[in-house]
Design an enzyme around this catalytic site. Structure first.
Site, PDB file in Angstrom:
ATOM      1  CD  GLU A   1      -2.765  -1.262   2.421  1.00 28.63           C
ATOM      2  OE1 GLU A   1      -3.971  -1.475   2.279  1.00 28.63           O
ATOM      3  OE2 GLU A   1      -2.227  -1.154   3.542  1.00 28.63           O
TER       4      GLU A   1
HETATM    5  C1  NGO Z   1      -3.940  -4.870   4.523  1.00 29.48           C
HETATM    6  C2  NGO Z   1      -3.019  -3.741   4.914  1.00 29.48           C
HETATM    7  C3  NGO Z   1      -2.872  -3.598   6.416  1.00 29.48           C
HETATM    8  C4  NGO Z   1      -4.205  -3.683   7.110  1.00 29.48           C
HETATM    9  C5  NGO Z   1      -4.905  -4.974   6.720  1.00 29.48           C
HETATM   10  C6  NGO Z   1      -6.266  -5.087   7.382  1.00 29.48           C
HETATM   11  C7  NGO Z   1      -1.826  -5.482   4.141  1.00 29.48           C
HETATM   12  C8  NGO Z   1      -0.716  -6.333   3.706  1.00 29.48           C
HETATM   13  N1  NGO Z   1      -1.776  -4.172   4.311  1.00 29.48           N
HETATM   14  O1  NGO Z   1      -3.028  -5.979   4.455  1.00 29.48           O
HETATM   15  O2  NGO Z   1      -2.222  -2.388   6.708  1.00 29.48           O
HETATM   16  O3  NGO Z   1      -4.023  -3.650   8.504  1.00 29.48           O
HETATM   17  O4  NGO Z   1      -5.061  -5.070   5.329  1.00 29.48           O
HETATM   18  O5  NGO Z   1      -6.970  -6.228   7.013  1.00 29.48           O
END
Ligand code: NGO
Length: 535
Positions: free
Chosen positions: A340
């Site tokens: 992200e």
């Molecule tokens: C995503 C995000 C995290 C969140 C999570 C919540 C990843 C790899 N990055 O997973 O920051 O906490 O979802 O489900």
């Protein structure tokens, strides 16, 4: 050879704690999670009595510790002394046992196929013998033995009058995947050493061998770095919702690593970047492109922060942090995050990944990154952790064709923070609602279309903690889904069978009650059949 343990889930009557004269495979197959690779009839049932000793091959400190662990596990409920007795290697199983019998932990099994973690468990009226080539194998065998005993064996106080019978069995068990992980996000809400140790014990029961600690995120930096003290002191001073936060001293972290090792789990530390870094950016202004530290963050948005990719300070920082974390970590892996990065340009993302990976390998560690690493240049030997939902990510397939292996954590299956249903009081549902069957009923090898055979290194169940704070919260989200992911990691693909699994899962319920694990009583599982009535 041995019959597959799979599909052998014989129905058990609701009230009896002792199996009838059921075939060995059916008895074992109705109780043990993960289901063993192969089960056949042994030499008769075994009973732990006041005279039982734990015999262990002399000369291996690790095996001795497993014997001590097994005895300590069984003493409170049985009320028996269960002395640990070292015996010379090669002693015929149980032969040296004082009457009326022994639990034998024998190193030096000649079956090479047992590998680093496999074991054999055999019963006769004189002994239950667990043999393996490694202490880890013995330890996994002890977890199976535990599950073959009545659930009350988990009681921390004596259960007078109980019959501690191990059903007749000859089990040969090896894992499907070498990497069988669980992740705790200690960044969104800090979890104490004691909370992490408790979870480690829960993981060990299901033969999970890797604990991934998500140590850093926007809301908190959770490990002390000697050369950058403000990371923990200031960056770790809060969490989601604005609580007091917390962080591990380096000694705390060493304690976790040691405790994990005592349960044969390897710790994988994660230092996430370039995004998910607000706590670091707030602690050290020079990590920001404009030189200004943002305030601490206690919300739950993702993807808004970024280390300053063009600045040299960023890599001096990463080098200092990764050097210290690597030195504290005996395991082979270091996770660099990479998820992200919505506030980092695509070119900067690639630059960051190109620079951070050699910092990790220079410390002798193997890189793991979230699967977005595949859109950059994963270094040879790197692993990616897949957290998508669709299974159609071509970048992951392309990288796998060039040797980048994959740890499977599809969010709509393996994420333990997903709500079970729309009424689950904790968790999120961005990847959907994930009840027990959805969580269990998929194949890590085929989830991503076109992935070459052998590209999957294993599975991992992440528990993100935006909504999770207490042991009770952790238990409610992890149970009953965690054992299913553990089974996907351990048991052969041919053993995969929801209808058989749900019977074995129900059999875990009374055990969790004894252990004080408050689990979600999913209506997909017939808990009452195993004597687990709603409280
Ligand atoms: C995503 C995000 C995290 C969140 C999570 C919540 C990843 C790899 N990055 O997973 O920051 O906490 O979802 O489900």
């Amino acid at each position: 050879m041995l019959a597959a343990g799979a599909g052998a889930a014989g129905a058990r009557s609701a009230s009896s704690s002792e199996p009838a004269a059921a075939p060995a495979a059916a008895t074992v197959g109705s109780r043990v999670v993960p289901v063993p690779a192969a089960v056949r009839a042994g030499g008769g049932t075994f009973r732990i009595t006041r005279g039982t000793a734990v015999e262990v091959t002399r000369g291996s400190a690790d095996a001795g510790r497993v014997a001590g662990y097994a005895a300590a596990l069984l003493r409170p409920s049985t009320g028996y002394p269960l002395p640990v007795v070292p015996v010379p290697a090669g002693t015929r199983s149980g032969a040296a046992a004082a009457a009326p019998g022994a639990i034998v932990l024998a190193l030096g099994d000649t079956d090479r196929g047992l590998g680093d973690e496999g074991y054999r468990l055999r019963t006769t009226p004189r002994a239950v013998t667990i043999s393996a080539r490694t202490a880890a194998g013995l330890f996994h065998g002890v977890q199976t033995l535990r599950q073959l005993l009545p659930a009350r064996v988990e009681s921390r106080t004596a259960v007078p009058g109980a019959a501690w019978t191990v059903p007749d069995a000859d089990i040969r068990d090896v894992p499907r995947y070498a990497y069988r992980g669980a992740m705790l996000d200690v960044a969104r809400h800090f979890l104490t050493v004691a909370q992490v140790e408790r979870y480690i014990d829960e993981l060990a029961l299901y033969k999970v061998n890797t604990l991934h600690l998500h140590l850093t995120d926007d809301q908190g930096w959770r490990i002390a770095i000697g050369s950058r003290p403000r990371l923990a002191l200031y960056g770790g001073s809060t969490g989601v919702g604005g609580g007091p936060g917390g962080s591990y001293t380096q000694d705390d972290y060493r304690r976790i690593v040691r405790y994990a090792a005592s349960r044969f789990l390897t710790v994988v530390p994660e230092i996430d970047g370039p995004s998910h870094t607000n706590a670091a950016l707030a602690s050290y202004p020079e990590l920001n492109c404009d030189g200004t530290a943002p305030p601490l963050y206690t919300g739950t948005k993702v993807g808004f922060s970024s280390l300053c990719v063009p600045k040299a300070e960023t890599y001096a920082f990463l080098d200092a942090v990764i050097r210290e974390v690597a030195a504290l970590t005996p395991g082979p892996y270091l996770h660099i995050g990479g998820d992200e990065a919505h506030s980092t340009s695509a070119a900067d993302y690639v630059t960051y990944m190109d620079k951070v990976q050699p910092i990790v390998t220079a410390q002798g560690k193997t890189v793991i990154g979230w699967h977005q690493l595949d859109s950059a240049h994963p270094v040879p030997g790197a692993l990616v952790q897949y957290w998508g939902t669709a299974g159609n990510e071509t970048a992951v397939v392309d990288a796998a064709k060039h040797g980048t292996r994959v740890i499977m954590s599809p969010a709509n299956r393996a994420y333990l923070d997903m709500q079970y249903t729309s009424t689950t009081p904790l968790g999120q549902h961005w990847a959907g609602y994930v009840d027990v069957r959805t969580s269990y009923d998929w194949d890590p090898a085929t989830f991503i279309a076109g992935l070459p055979a052998g590209a999957v290194a294993g599975v991992e169940a992440p528990l993100w903690t935006e909504t999770i704070r207490t042991d009770a919260d952790v238990d409610y989200m992890a149970f009953p889904r965690l054992p299913g992911i553990a089974e996907l990691g351990w048991s052969p693909a041919a053993a995969h069978d929801w209808n058989a699994y749900r019977v074995r899962l129900a059999a875990q319920g009374p055990r969790w009650q004894e252990l004080g694990i408050g689990f979600y009583r999913s209506p997909e599982v017939d808990w009452a059949a195993a004597g687990t009535d709603a409280p």
